[in-house]
Structures are given as C-alpha cells and as structure tokens.
Design an enzyme around this catalytic site. Sequence first.
Site, PDB file in Angstrom:
ATOM      1  N   GLU A  47     -33.538 -68.767  82.565  1.00 46.53           N
ATOM      2  CA  GLU A  47     -34.505 -68.827  83.676  1.00 46.53           C
ATOM      3  C   GLU A  47     -33.852 -68.239  84.941  1.00 46.53           C
ATOM      4  OE1 GLU A  47     -34.767 -72.799  85.319  1.00 46.53           O
ATOM      5  OE2 GLU A  47     -36.845 -72.527  85.968  1.00 46.53           O
ATOM      6  N   ASN A 107     -42.520 -68.449  88.968  1.00 44.88           N
ATOM      7  CA  ASN A 107     -41.277 -68.514  88.191  1.00 44.88           C
ATOM      8  C   ASN A 107     -41.657 -67.987  86.805  1.00 44.88           C
ATOM      9  OD1 ASN A 107     -39.009 -69.220  86.735  1.00 44.88           O
ATOM     10  ND2 ASN A 107     -38.807 -71.257  87.655  1.00 44.88           N
ATOM     11  N   LYS A 124     -44.285 -70.171  84.833  1.00 43.59           N
ATOM     12  CA  LYS A 124     -43.937 -71.599  84.630  1.00 43.59           C
ATOM     13  C   LYS A 124     -45.041 -72.532  85.138  1.00 43.59           C
ATOM     14  CE  LYS A 124     -39.975 -74.708  85.520  1.00 43.59           C
ATOM     15  NZ  LYS A 124     -38.615 -74.709  86.129  1.00 43.59           N
ATOM     16  N   GLU A 143     -38.704 -76.053  93.874  1.00 41.28           N
ATOM     17  CA  GLU A 143     -39.605 -75.190  93.080  1.00 41.28           C
ATOM     18  C   GLU A 143     -41.049 -75.323  93.552  1.00 41.28           C
ATOM     19  OE1 GLU A 143     -39.130 -74.299  88.897  1.00 41.28           O
ATOM     20  OE2 GLU A 143     -37.469 -75.725  88.846  1.00 41.28           O
ATOM     21  N   CYS A 174     -37.750 -73.835  81.201  1.00 41.38           N
ATOM     22  CA  CYS A 174     -36.961 -74.981  81.657  1.00 41.38           C
ATOM     23  C   CYS A 174     -37.682 -76.324  81.536  1.00 41.38           C
ATOM     24  CB  CYS A 174     -36.445 -74.750  83.083  1.00 41.38           C
ATOM     25  SG  CYS A 174     -35.168 -75.952  83.505  1.00 41.38           S
ATOM     26  N   ASN A 199     -32.170 -73.911  84.039  1.00 45.03           N
ATOM     27  CA  ASN A 199     -31.124 -74.170  85.039  1.00 45.03           C
ATOM     28  C   ASN A 199     -31.200 -75.667  85.280  1.00 45.03           C
ATOM     29  OD1 ASN A 199     -30.117 -71.565  86.795  1.00 45.03           O
ATOM     30  ND2 ASN A 199     -32.167 -71.233  85.964  1.00 45.03           N
TER      31      ASN A 199
HETATM   32  N1  CDT Z   1     -35.239 -75.578  86.527  1.00 42.70           N
HETATM   33  C1  CDT Z   1     -35.731 -76.744  86.083  1.00 42.70           C
HETATM   34  O1  CDT Z   1     -36.906 -76.824  85.739  1.00 42.70           O
HETATM   35  N2  CDT Z   1     -34.886 -77.791  86.065  1.00 42.70           N
HETATM   36  C2  CDT Z   1     -35.311 -79.127  85.721  1.00 42.70           C
HETATM   37  C3  CDT Z   1     -34.496 -80.130  86.465  1.00 42.70           C
HETATM   38  C4  CDT Z   1     -35.182 -80.550  87.683  1.00 42.70           C
HETATM   39  S1  CDT Z   1     -34.323 -81.776  88.551  1.00 42.70           S
HETATM   40  C5  CDT Z   1     -35.340 -82.030  89.914  1.00 42.70           C
HETATM   41  C6  CDT Z   1     -35.203 -79.449  84.236  1.00 42.70           C
HETATM   42  O2  CDT Z   1     -36.129 -80.107  83.723  1.00 42.70           O
HETATM   43  O3  CDT Z   1     -34.211 -79.136  83.598  1.00 42.70           O
END
Ligand code: CDT
Length: 321
Positions: A47, A107, A124, A143, A174, A199
């Site tokens: 991502e 995203n 996303k 985000e 993600c 990430n």
């Molecule tokens: N990038 C992403 O979606 N990360 C989320 C963690 C968010 S923590 C506020 C994940 O679900 O891995």
Amino acid sequence: MPRILTAAAAQLGPIQAAEPRSVPVERMVRLLERAHARGVELVVFPELALTTFFPRHYHEDRREADSWFETAMPSNETAPLFEAARRYGIGFHLGYAELTPEGRHFNTAILVSPAGEILLKYRKIHLPGHAEFDPARQVQHLEKRYFEVGDLGFPVVAAPMAGLDRINMGLMICNDRRWPEAWRVLGLQSVELVMLGYNTPSTNQDAKGFEAHHLRVFHSHLSVQAGAYQNACFAIATAKAGVEDGCELFGHSIIVNPQGEILAQATSWGDELITADLDLDQCTLGRTTIFNFEKHRRPEAYRRITDQVGAVRPEPWIRPG
Ligand code: CDT
C-alpha cells in the site's frame, strides 16, 4: 494442465518522508530484477508504495498533502517500474495515493499486466484513523482526512496472466483485510487470488493494554488466513516494514493458500522478496464443498449485514411466565 502461477510479495523497507519517488521506484525495480531471476510472473508491492505512509503527518491545509499524491499512472517517476515489468514480462500490483483530474483523493491499488496495461483498479473502502489532529496520539493516522471512501466496490477481473488464459484476481487494501465482508464480496465473484498491501504500525495506540504487542502480527495473519480459507482463494499480503519517520511498521508479509496455510513469510524489516508457486486448482476443493456458496449460503438471514452499520443491543431477556 495444472494452472500454476509463480507469485511474489515484494515487501518494502521504510521510505522516509524526505525521499523522492525515485528512491522507492529504484528499489522496486531491483526487486523486479530479483523476481525475474527467480521465475516470478506476478509481484505484489505494498500500500502507498511510492512514499512514506504520509497519513501520519498532519497538514492543516489539506492541499499541502497533494504533494504525496499521483496525478498520472504511469508518470515520469513511475515509468521505470512499468518498463522493468515489461522487460521481464512480469505483472504487478502497486498501491499509491491517487489525485483524480476532478480533484478527488483516493488510497488506490492497481493491477498491471506484463504488457503494462492497467487491468484493475481499486480504491480503499475501509479507511481507518481520524480526520482531525488528535493531540492524544503519539503518531497520527489521518486516512479519513486525506482520502475519500473508495467508489469502485471490491472488484475482480478475469485476465490472462503467466501464460494462463484467465485468473480471477481481486484487490483490497490494508485495513480491508480485517473485514470479512470485503473478502466475501470478492469470494462471490469467484476470486482465485486476492492481492493487498499494508502499512501497519507495530503499536496499537488505542489498545490501552488490551492488545499485547505480539498480537499485532497475529491479527493481521489471522485475517488474511481466514479470508483465504473462507473464500477458497490464494492471498498475497505485502507490507511496508521497519522504522519509517520514527514509526515502526511490523512487516511479516505472507502468501497464503486456500486452506489458510502460510506458504511463505518475510522475515526481515527491509526490501524482501518472498515467492510461492500457486496451484490455482487448489481453489476448487473449498468452493465445491464446504464453501460451495450456491448450495449453502443463506443471504435471507444476512440482511443485517447490508441494512445496518453499527451494532444494536439485543432485547433484554425476560423470564417466561
Ligand atoms: N494502513 C492501514 O489501513 N493500517 C491499519 C492500521 C490503522 S491503526 C489506526 C491496519 O488495519 O493495518
């Protein structure tokens, strides 16, 4: 004839905020070279693979954040990636921040054919985090400030890949991996391979002691393994890993089969290629037996899934008589 796809997760180590696009693009080209040497036909990058995970940085003026976004794909900066993939005859998945000509921000992930055509785009849908600066957090997760909710649903494309006539390929990004609804919408389109990048910080700032450190990776793997098993498909989940702008991302990229087993797992926090031969006919067992949707699903009992967003409280139990 067996339907075998040799696929890879190309995990990226950290990308620091000051680094220009050319740095990760060059690293991704190196990973494509390694993939070619290992006979890989499809590579999955993470991502937001072209920059640091910028939603951790607060811009009071949202327009300042536009510098993190791509207005064209490919662009001059990403062209070397497309050229390398063409040179080696490798398809690839890439996550990036998309700024459309109408000024919309997403995203986004794309699936690119070995000839360089965009076969599939996904924006996303499950955007975690918050929209305003949160002084209680050590690291922001903005985000919801910088991206709109994706407007393309959860798409699947049936396209030729790796000498095979068609592979049913779907995308999520993600946080989507934690939502069974996303997997099932892909499963209902006979997806054979789900690709996703992530990430994910090693520390859950909202956990308040209730999520032990080691459970972060467990929950990520649990979600991907369950999604693949329950939808009888393969999954490739590729991380950005390591310490980025002082924030640790946990890595642990995996390739999973339709039994939910991990076929390959990254062990470093840097750029790392993990590969597996995916025998796509292994999807048949689940989808013709326990997860034969046509035979066993009961959508009339699932109305709440689409009619309702938040959880309601049940009626209190009353003693009969
Ligand atoms: N990038 C992403 O979606 N990360 C989320 C963690 C968010 S923590 C506020 C994940 O679900 O891995």
